[in-house]
Motif scaffolding. Structure first.
Motif, short mmCIF file in Angstrom:
data_model
loop_
_atom_site.label_atom_id
_atom_site.label_comp_id
_atom_site.label_asym_id
_atom_site.label_seq_id
_atom_site.Cartn_x
_atom_site.Cartn_y
_atom_site.Cartn_z
N VAL A 74 0.86 -1.18 0.00
CA VAL A 74 0.00 0.00 0.00
C VAL A 74 0.90 1.23 0.00
CG1 VAL A 74 -1.71 1.32 1.30
CG2 VAL A 74 -1.86 -1.16 1.23
N LEU A 83 3.17 -2.66 6.47
CA LEU A 83 2.01 -3.45 6.87
C LEU A 83 2.45 -4.60 7.76
CD1 LEU A 83 0.28 -3.73 3.39
CD2 LEU A 83 -0.37 -2.21 5.25
N SER A 105 -1.88 -1.39 8.84
CA SER A 105 -0.70 -0.54 8.70
C SER A 105 -0.07 -0.37 10.08
CB SER A 105 -1.07 0.81 8.09
OG SER A 105 -1.96 1.50 8.91
N LEU A 110 -4.88 2.17 8.48
CA LEU A 110 -5.52 1.39 7.44
C LEU A 110 -5.55 -0.10 7.76
CD1 LEU A 110 -3.85 3.06 4.32
CD2 LEU A 110 -6.04 3.62 5.35
N GLN A 111 -6.63 -0.75 7.32
CA GLN A 111 -6.73 -2.21 7.37
C GLN A 111 -6.82 -2.70 5.93
OE1 GLN A 111 -10.24 -3.05 9.67
NE2 GLN A 111 -9.13 -2.92 11.60
N LEU A 112 -6.19 -3.83 5.66
CA LEU A 112 -6.17 -4.40 4.32
C LEU A 112 -6.60 -5.85 4.39
CD1 LEU A 112 -5.24 -4.24 1.28
CD2 LEU A 112 -3.03 -5.04 2.10
N SER A 129 -8.46 -7.19 -3.15
CA SER A 129 -7.92 -6.46 -2.00
C SER A 129 -8.82 -5.28 -1.67
CB SER A 129 -6.51 -5.94 -2.29
OG SER A 129 -5.60 -7.02 -2.41
N VAL A 131 -9.02 -1.96 1.04
CA VAL A 131 -8.36 -1.11 2.05
C VAL A 131 -9.45 -0.32 2.77
CG1 VAL A 131 -6.72 0.76 2.46
CG2 VAL A 131 -6.28 -0.92 0.67
N ASN A 133 -10.07 2.66 5.76
CA ASN A 133 -9.53 3.70 6.64
C ASN A 133 -10.24 3.59 7.98
OD1 ASN A 133 -8.74 6.00 7.98
ND2 ASN A 133 -9.37 7.42 6.38
N LEU A 144 -2.76 0.73 -4.26
CA LEU A 144 -2.34 -0.67 -4.02
C LEU A 144 -1.35 -1.05 -5.08
CD1 LEU A 144 -5.64 -2.52 -3.22
CD2 LEU A 144 -3.77 -2.06 -1.69
#
Length: 144
Positions: A74, A83, A105, A110-112, A129, A131, A133, A144
């Protein structure tokens, strides 16, 4: 877990290809045409560093591949955001199992989620994928 022509399980202790970094107890995702290996967590820094990474992608008939590792990157405002893999889930989407790698992150903004999807008769893996916030403040220029 198996269904709809796809199976997700564990790689046998001697199940990696000769050129792979895969080890026993990594995740094995198979269809009639493809074989994927995703790194599982475990003891040791090397095993932890490949946790959640795609280590093998090959045709079932030809298990040798030249992939070293593939993971999601990311970028925020043109700079890579570090990450950390926090987990791997195997769930059912319809009749087929799907493997999902969850990352966050290091700054917590952020979550992925990256899903690895196979289907019978297809010679490709679908990567999805997402992402999210979670910081409560806007994050601009995410790639990405």
């Amino acid at each position: 877990m198996a269904g709809g022509g796809v199976r997700i399980g564990w790689l046998a202790l001697d199940g990696g290809s000769g050129t792979s970094t895969a080890e026993g107890r990594d995740f094995l995702v198979e269809s009639d045409r493809l074989r994927l290996v995703i790194g599982n967590d475990g003891g040791g820094i090397e095993r932890h560093q490949r946790f959640g990474r795609l280590l093998e992608l090959s045709a079932r008939q030809e298990p040798q591949d030249e992939l070293v590792q593939l993971g999601t990157v990311v970028y925020v405002a043109g700079s890579p955001l570090p990450l950390r893999v926090v987990g791997i889930d195997v769930v059912r989407d319809g009749e087929r199992p799907v493997l999902t790698v969850q990352e966050v992150s290091r700054d917590g903004r952020l979550q992925l989620r990256t899903q690895y999807r196979l289907a019978p008769g297809q010679d490709y893996v679908e990567l999805v994928s997402t992402v999210t916030n979670v910081s409560g403040t806007p994050v601009a220029a995410v790639q990405l």
